[in-house]
Design a protein around this motif. Structure first.
Motif, PDB file in Angstrom:
ATOM      1  N   GLN A  39     -57.191 -53.165  43.335  1.00 32.11           N
ATOM      2  CA  GLN A  39     -56.593 -54.228  44.154  1.00 32.11           C
ATOM      3  C   GLN A  39     -55.149 -54.275  43.922  1.00 32.11           C
ATOM      4  N   GLY A  40     -54.408 -54.413  45.276  1.00 29.69           N
ATOM      5  CA  GLY A  40     -52.721 -54.614  45.331  1.00 29.69           C
ATOM      6  C   GLY A  40     -52.325 -53.269  44.942  1.00 29.69           C
ATOM      7  N   PHE A  41     -52.997 -52.063  44.581  1.00 32.89           N
ATOM      8  CA  PHE A  41     -52.252 -50.813  44.085  1.00 32.89           C
ATOM      9  C   PHE A  41     -51.797 -50.236  45.454  1.00 32.89           C
ATOM     10  N   THR A  42     -50.413 -49.986  45.383  1.00 29.49           N
ATOM     11  CA  THR A  42     -49.913 -49.030  46.288  1.00 29.49           C
ATOM     12  C   THR A  42     -49.408 -47.670  45.568  1.00 29.49           C
ATOM     13  N   GLY A  43     -49.790 -46.709  46.111  1.00 26.05           N
ATOM     14  CA  GLY A  43     -49.649 -45.489  45.358  1.00 26.05           C
ATOM     15  C   GLY A  43     -50.506 -44.434  45.907  1.00 26.05           C
TER      16      GLY A  43
ATOM     17  N   ASN B 288     -66.498 -27.451  48.706  1.00 27.15           N
ATOM     18  CA  ASN B 288     -65.877 -28.525  48.257  1.00 27.15           C
ATOM     19  C   ASN B 288     -66.136 -29.040  46.868  1.00 27.15           C
ATOM     20  N   SER B 289     -65.213 -29.014  45.864  1.00 30.36           N
ATOM     21  CA  SER B 289     -65.419 -29.213  44.548  1.00 30.36           C
ATOM     22  C   SER B 289     -65.695 -30.782  44.391  1.00 30.36           C
ATOM     23  N   GLY B 290     -65.179 -31.841  45.426  1.00 26.29           N
ATOM     24  CA  GLY B 290     -65.556 -33.112  45.277  1.00 26.29           C
ATOM     25  C   GLY B 290     -64.145 -34.085  44.708  1.00 26.29           C
ATOM     26  N   LEU B 291     -63.179 -33.050  44.300  1.00 27.13           N
ATOM     27  CA  LEU B 291     -62.080 -33.690  43.909  1.00 27.13           C
ATOM     28  C   LEU B 291     -61.088 -34.021  45.249  1.00 27.13           C
ATOM     29  N   MET B 292     -60.519 -35.054  45.120  1.00 28.88           N
ATOM     30  CA  MET B 292     -59.423 -35.545  46.364  1.00 28.88           C
ATOM     31  C   MET B 292     -58.287 -36.262  45.674  1.00 28.88           C
ATOM     32  N   ALA B 293     -57.317 -36.118  46.570  1.00 24.34           N
ATOM     33  CA  ALA B 293     -55.911 -36.859  46.320  1.00 24.34           C
ATOM     34  C   ALA B 293     -55.825 -37.574  47.789  1.00 24.34           C
ATOM     35  N   VAL B 294     -55.750 -38.932  47.614  1.00 23.12           N
ATOM     36  CA  VAL B 294     -55.799 -39.743  48.800  1.00 23.12           C
ATOM     37  C   VAL B 294     -54.622 -40.885  48.497  1.00 23.12           C
ATOM     38  N   ALA B 295     -53.776 -41.176  49.700  1.00 16.51           N
ATOM     39  CA  ALA B 295     -52.862 -42.495  49.394  1.00 16.51           C
ATOM     40  C   ALA B 295     -53.917 -43.590  49.266  1.00 16.51           C
ATOM     41  N   GLY B 296     -53.375 -44.499  48.168  1.00 16.17           N
ATOM     42  CA  GLY B 296     -54.176 -45.700  48.057  1.00 16.17           C
ATOM     43  C   GLY B 296     -54.046 -46.744  49.070  1.00 16.17           C
ATOM     44  N   GLU B 297     -53.140 -46.530  50.083  1.00 12.40           N
ATOM     45  CA  GLU B 297     -53.089 -47.252  51.053  1.00 12.40           C
ATOM     46  C   GLU B 297     -54.154 -47.035  52.142  1.00 12.40           C
ATOM     47  N   ASP B 298     -54.702 -45.812  52.176  1.00 13.43           N
ATOM     48  CA  ASP B 298     -55.780 -45.384  52.981  1.00 13.43           C
ATOM     49  C   ASP B 298     -57.295 -45.325  52.554  1.00 13.43           C
TER      50      ASP B 298
ATOM     51  N   LYS C  75     -49.337 -39.125  33.698  1.00 11.94           N
ATOM     52  CA  LYS C  75     -48.920 -40.458  33.233  1.00 11.94           C
ATOM     53  C   LYS C  75     -49.422 -41.569  34.380  1.00 11.94           C
ATOM     54  N   PRO C  76     -50.725 -41.668  34.930  1.00 10.33           N
ATOM     55  CA  PRO C  76     -50.853 -42.723  35.694  1.00 10.33           C
ATOM     56  C   PRO C  76     -50.792 -43.879  35.463  1.00 10.33           C
ATOM     57  N   VAL C  77     -50.588 -44.832  36.335  1.00  6.80           N
ATOM     58  CA  VAL C  77     -50.405 -46.286  35.926  1.00  6.80           C
ATOM     59  C   VAL C  77     -51.799 -46.905  35.849  1.00  6.80           C
TER      60      VAL C  77
ATOM     61  N   PRO D  28     -46.320 -44.369  42.315  1.00  7.34           N
ATOM     62  CA  PRO D  28     -47.263 -44.572  41.161  1.00  7.34           C
ATOM     63  C   PRO D  28     -48.598 -43.716  41.366  1.00  7.34           C
ATOM     64  N   LEU D  29     -49.263 -43.512  40.277  1.00 13.56           N
ATOM     65  CA  LEU D  29     -50.660 -42.588  40.338  1.00 13.56           C
ATOM     66  C   LEU D  29     -51.720 -43.418  40.027  1.00 13.56           C
ATOM     67  N   ALA D  30     -52.632 -43.512  40.549  1.00  9.82           N
ATOM     68  CA  ALA D  30     -53.988 -44.096  39.810  1.00  9.82           C
ATOM     69  C   ALA D  30     -55.082 -43.077  39.864  1.00  9.82           C
ATOM     70  N   VAL D  31     -55.830 -43.003  39.025  1.00  9.91           N
ATOM     71  CA  VAL D  31     -57.059 -41.936  38.836  1.00  9.91           C
ATOM     72  C   VAL D  31     -58.216 -42.768  38.657  1.00  9.91           C
ATOM     73  N   ILE D  32     -59.515 -42.090  39.522  1.00  5.64           N
ATOM     74  CA  ILE D  32     -60.567 -42.661  39.420  1.00  5.64           C
ATOM     75  C   ILE D  32     -61.688 -41.485  39.015  1.00  5.64           C
ATOM     76  N   VAL D  33     -62.344 -42.158  37.865  1.00  2.00           N
ATOM     77  CA  VAL D  33     -63.448 -40.877  37.381  1.00  2.00           C
ATOM     78  C   VAL D  33     -64.717 -41.264  37.674  1.00  2.00           C
ATOM     79  N   LEU D  34     -65.266 -40.432  38.438  1.00  4.24           N
ATOM     80  CA  LEU D  34     -66.925 -40.978  38.553  1.00  4.24           C
ATOM     81  C   LEU D  34     -67.678 -40.511  37.407  1.00  4.24           C
ATOM     82  N   ALA D  35     -68.486 -41.483  36.726  1.00  4.36           N
ATOM     83  CA  ALA D  35     -69.232 -41.178  35.720  1.00  4.36           C
ATOM     84  C   ALA D  35     -70.519 -41.861  35.631  1.00  4.36           C
TER      85      ALA D  35
END
Length: 451
Positions: free
Chosen positions: A94-98, A174-184, A47-49, A5-12
């Protein structure tokens, strides 16, 4: 691509003070669509959840803009740095794993393909703890630097303010954009401190924290244009131009001819068919669809309009929302249409306003004709039948119907329906007074000489 599963965080959450605007920075438009929507629409392709937009200053505007999209909102009450901003999304996830993709609302041109590459890199054999999107600008300036080996494994990331002269000489930024495992992600963020020149909680610090745990991170690269940020009106114009240049190239690659490409401006949703010719200085507002074999002549403005195959628009024409031109129809110079349909093969070639109107196939609308559709309180409709001929300088006072094949004489003001195949004339009889003009001139000259 992973199937996690994928989650997206957008800083605004930033204030955007350099925009000098009452409008929130991320809501300023590019090609007629807010920057934030560009980014969210691109991210939606993965298609983020779950999608979380972190808001702060001017939150009401941003919340209202994203409310119809079904995304979550997190509030950063104080702007204490990018790491602090991302941490505000913890409750929403909270509780998201992906996997989690971290984006910026004022960096709107990142493509879905680049986002996919970031997430995919997380799952390569070396399993990096964090994937960072880097770029090499012509002027690295005050960007944070990435120190990495030839394989993209990151040895160090440092903000410009805290970098040594040697580190500042590195051009990988560094553009600031990152991908990280939700568990980390949030466990690492909990360990980020603010012992730096700005006293802020930096998101890039999670890379070095992971390294201290024995886990390497990786950088993948993209172009500087794709990660161009917007902090001022001037930067907004630069990003707009970059978007327009790409869209012009796409239009030509898809089979349209742009006579002077740099003078044509598209909207985010403009649809252009094949063998379309677009002359200089044409502007497309939102909601325009152009079919095949259409010519858009110079200095025309179209918004919310549909133009069918083999039609011709302009020059100097304006199609407003609700304008529909059917196959082979024509509008010429200084013609305006609004909530009007011009039937197949019909034409209005000069100096005409068609509002709230239905014009039948092969009808001819003469120069200077207007549909008088508004009485100051309500709008009314005009219907012109197929094959009708409306003479020049006519005013059609709606609601009114001109029957099929009818002829309206030039200079008429039509206030009642005209039957099919009838002739409507609304003007006084012409009279001529022999010699009157010469007698008038003599009289006037005599008066002038007497003074």
């Amino acid at each position: 691509m992973t199937h996690r599963p994928l989650a997206v965080i957008v800083l605004a959450a930033g204030k955007g003070t350099r925009m000098k605007s009452a409008r929130h920075k991320v809501l300023h438009p590019i090609a007629g669509k807010p920057m934030l929507r560009h980014l969210l629409d691109s991210a939606a392709g993965l298609k983020p959840v779950k999608t979380v937009v972190v808001v702060g200053a001017g939150r009401e505007q941003v919340e209202a803009a994203v409310a119809p999209l079904g995304v979550s909102v997190a509030h950063q009450a104080e702007q204490l740095g990018t790491g602090h901003a991302v941490a505000q999304a913890a409750d929403a996830l909270q509780g998201f794993t992906g996997d989690v993709l971290i984006l910026y609302g004022d960096v709107p041109l990142v493509s879905p393909e680049t986002m996919e590459r970031m997430v995919a890199r997380l799952h390569e054999a070396d399993a990096p703890a964090v994937v960072v999107l880097g770029f090499r600008p012509s002027d690295p300036g005050a960007y944070g630097r990435i120190i990495a080996d030839a394989d993209g494994r990151i040895g160090k990331m440092v903000e410009f303010k805290d970098a040594t002269a040697e580190e500042r000489a590195v051009d990988l930024c560094n553009s600031g954009l990152m991908a990280v495992a939700g568990e980390d992600l949030f466990a690492l963020l909990d360990r980020v401190g603010n012992d730096n020149a700005a006293g802020e909680y930096y998101l890039p610090d999670i890379v070095m924290l992971a390294a201290a745990d024995g886990r390497a991170s990786a950088v993948i690269e993209t172009t500087a244009g794709e990660v161009a940020g917007v902090n001022s009106r001037a930067e907004l114009a630069v990003v707009e131009e970059a978007w327009q240049q790409a869209r012009r190239q796409q239009a030509m690659a898809d089979g349209a001819s742009l006579v002077a490409p740099d003078t044509v401006w598209f909207s985010h949703d403009t649809v252009i068919g094949r063998d379309v010719t677009i002359e200089p200085n044409v502007i497309f507002g939102p909601g325009v669809t152009i079919a095949d074999d259409v010519t858009i002549h110079a200095f025309s403005h179209l918004e919310g309009a549909q133009v069918a195959a083999d039609a011709s628009v302009g020059p100097y024409a304006r199609l407003r929302p609700g304008a529909v031109m059917e196959r082979g129809s024509r509008v010429g110079n200084f013609v305006e249409m609004k909530k009007a349909r011009l039937g197949e093969g019909a034409k209005a070639n000069h100096l005409t306003y068609l509002g709230d109107a239905e014009i039948g196939a092969k009808a001819n609308i003469g120069a200077g004709t207007i549909t008088c559709n508004y009485d100051g309180f309500f709008k009314y409709r005009t219907v012109i039948g197929a094959g009708a001929f409306v003479g020049s300088n006519s005013a059609l006072v709606a609601p009114v119907t001109i029957g099929e094949g009818a002829i309206v004489g030039a200079g008429s003001t039509i206030t009642a329906d005209v039957p099919a195949d009838a002739l409507a004339l609304v003007r006084p009889p012409q009279t001529s007074k022999s010699g009157w003009a010469e007698r008038f001139r003599k009289l006037m000259r005599a008066r002038k000489e007497a003074k």
